[in-house]
Design an enzyme around this catalytic site. Structure first.
Site, short mmCIF file in Angstrom:
data_model
loop_
_atom_site.label_atom_id
_atom_site.label_comp_id
_atom_site.label_asym_id
_atom_site.label_seq_id
_atom_site.Cartn_x
_atom_site.Cartn_y
_atom_site.Cartn_z
CD GLU A 150 32.25 2.49 -24.70
OE1 GLU A 150 33.22 3.15 -25.14
OE2 GLU A 150 32.32 1.28 -24.41
NE ARG B 160 27.15 -11.15 -24.89
CZ ARG B 160 27.95 -10.28 -25.49
NH1 ARG B 160 29.19 -10.09 -25.04
NH2 ARG B 160 27.53 -9.59 -26.52
CE LYS C 77 28.16 -1.07 -27.72
NZ LYS C 77 27.85 0.18 -26.99
#
Length: 578
Positions: free
Chosen positions: A45, A270, A280
């Site tokens: 994104e 992850r 983020k």
């Protein structure tokens, strides 16, 4: 010319790795699934800069595609115009390329499929599988229920197909304010999986999109755009992190109800890194709060920040290979990343001499005005890198910490009456010390040199216990050096709320040293060039602030792991410098 799809540029093909994701993809290929075709994607994104956690996903997706001669696309999930910017798109493209991967013609955006997604939404409405809900966001949240309590159906759930079509068209035409209506899938409000309790597919946003402008005022949510975008592109394997495992039944439901091609989703753990935040949202809070200079601050775990600090793409790829791919979340120690970086820089970084805290040395018996050019090895790990000439003269600089007026036990460097070796040069002996009359600080050393020891060895066989780096005062390059350490003191700062991050910031994560003295040859170093300053660590010419008039060097990493010592000193309340 573009590099071969999915393979790091200028690098030999590596041996295929072995992990459960690769095993699943290989099994599908052997079984003839998807016509033995392998297509993956990396779908960021564009609401911030990529970080090292994304590097793991990039290496995995592009790597698997390359191993099967397939395709990996770069697709931007640009479905939220309120948080996305063209700047982030450009930075992501630069970062993926810098890591060494190329997507060829397979650059896509979710916004490419806005019309397709709109038609999919109409299809589900006509099939009675989606409806326009007029509950507020808080009411929808309340109706959703909990893990132990079923959800409650919206009073608007049984609107007719025609009414839903009319309302959705009016939403798309901009006739309603934000928050007044959403489009929801009609699935099961009693499902044990909260993602299946009539999830929102579209919301109204009167916001300008960085690519489509004002064409749309309704935007799909990620959970609706994700699987259909994969299907439209022909993705065979949708490789996601574990937080999307519970979303997989929802993606399957959409794909099955729409009757479109169905990629296989595989989840992996992850990357979690000690002393680091890999969110983020939290990284954006650090930027917005002025705790760092920007997304590319060399203390940030962003790929652009690490590039500016001096990391190499090969080191990040090697690190991703070393940590592998797992099914369970674990935390990797930052020391492993730094070790991998040192290994790579040790092979590729040319050596240089830099004095960060200079102490002036006068060689009493060296001829005034004489300058010698001494030969120095550029990299003892790679002799093909050759040698360089460094000037030697009567006045030198050495590191202030390399001299002690009252040396402690096991201090073998320079002291009054003691002899040491200067790297590539001569033996010198300290004869006297000049101190500041007011402060008592040592200002200059008066030394003698032995002209028979050129090259660093004595013909009479005598030995010295220390070799010091140095720079000729008359030829030294004045520079600013920035010493970086880990940004956070806490081992797991990711567990902190965004508003609490500042409490764990390391006050010594950045120390700026002015008046450093470097080899004159470094004056020609291009931004981004990396060097090992002998005995000091690895350094990189800063790509943002450095100039010919004001060269700036960032310390990438020390020669060895100093964090444990720093932590001990911090807990004792002592000096943590160095």
């Amino acid at each position: 010319m573009a590099a071969k799809q999915g393979r790091p540029q200028s690098e030999e093909k590596r041996e295929p790795k072995s992990d459960f994701v690769r095993a699943a993809v290989s099994e599908d290929a052997r079984a003839g699934k998807f016509d033995r075709r392998v297509q993956t994607r990396f779908p960021p994104e564009p609401n911030g800069y990529l970080h090292i956690g994304h590097a793991k996903s990039i290496c995995l997706n592009f790597g698997i595609a390359a191993e099967h001669g397939g395709v990996c696309s770069l697709r931007f999930d640009d479905t939220n115009p309120e948080k996305e910017e063209a700047e982030f798109v450009e930075s992501i493209i630069a970062d993926v390329r810098w890591l060494g991967f190329d997507w060829g013609r397979h650059l896509h955006y979710a916004s490419d499929y806005f019309e397709d997604l709109y038609q999919f939404a109409l299809q589900l409405i006509r099939a009675g599988k989606a409806y326009v809900d007029s509950l507020s966001a808080d009411e929808i949240r309340t109706h959703r229920g909990t893990l132990t309590e079923p959800g409650r159906e919206s009073p608007y759930r049984e609107r007719t197909v025609d009414h839903n079509l009319e309302l959705f068209e009016d939403m798309c035409a901009g006739k309603f304010p934000e928050g007044s209506h959403v489009l929801r899938a009609k699935i099961d409000m009693r499902s044990g999986n909260l993602n299946l309790r009539d999830p929102v597919m579209y919301r109204i946003l009167h916001a300008r999109h960085h690519r489509t402008g004002d064409k749309w005022c309704v935007y799909p949510l990620y959970d609706f755009a994700h699987g259909q975008s994969d299907s439209l592109e022909g993705v065979t394997h949708s490789i996601c992190t574990l937080e999307f495992e519970n979303n997989r039944p929802l993606y399957d439901w959409f794909l099955n109800e729409l009757g479109v091609t169905h990629p296989r989703q595989i989840e992996f753990a992850r990357l979690n890194l000690s002393h680091t935040v890999l969110s983020k949202r939290k990284l954006a809070a650090l930027v917005a709060g002025g705790h760092v200079s920007g997304w590319d601050d060399p203390r940030m775990p962003t790929i652009s920040g690490m590039r500016r600090r001096g990391y190499t793409p090969a080191a990040l790829r090697d690190f991703c290979d070393v940590i592998g791919v797992a099914k369970r979340n674990t935390t990797v120690d930052m020391a492993l990343l730094e070790h991998t970086l040192r290994q790579d820089l040790n092979r590729r970084a040319p050596r240089a001499m830099g004095v960060l805290r200079p102490l002036r040395v006068l060689l009493l018996n060296y001829p005034e005005g004489q300058v010698e050019q001494l030969e120095a090895v550029n990299n003892p790990e790679d002799l093909s890198m050759g040698t360089r000439s460094v000037p030697f003269s009567r006045v030198l600089y050495i590191e202030r910490d390399d001299f002690r007026a009252d040396p402690p036990r096991k201090f073998f460097r320079l002291a009054l009456g003691r002899e040491v070796r200067l790297r590539y040069a001569y033996f010198i002996r300290c004869e006297s010390v000049v101190k500041n009359a007011e402060t008592g600080e040592v200002e200059e050393l008066h030394c003698s040199y032995d002209p028979t020891t050129r090259g660093g060895s004595a013909p009479d066989g005598r030995k010295v216990k220390a070799t010091l780096h140095w720079v000729s005062a008359a030829h030294a390059l004045d520079a600013e050096v920035r010493l970086y350490e880990r940004l956070f003191l806490a081992e797991d700062p990711g567990a902190l709320a965004a508003e609490d991050l500042a409490s764990s910031l390391n006050p010594e994560s950045l120390r700026i040293l002015g008046g450093c003295k470097l080899e004159p040859g470094l004056a020609q170093a291009a931004p981004g060039s990396r060097f090992q300053f002998e005995r000091q660590g690895y350094f990189c010419v800063d790509s943002a602030d450095s100039s010919e008039q004001r060269p700036v060097f960032n310390r990438t990493v020390a020669l060895r792991d100093t964090w444990a010592r720093i932590e001990r000193a911090r807990k004792r309340g002592g000096n943590t410098l160095d």
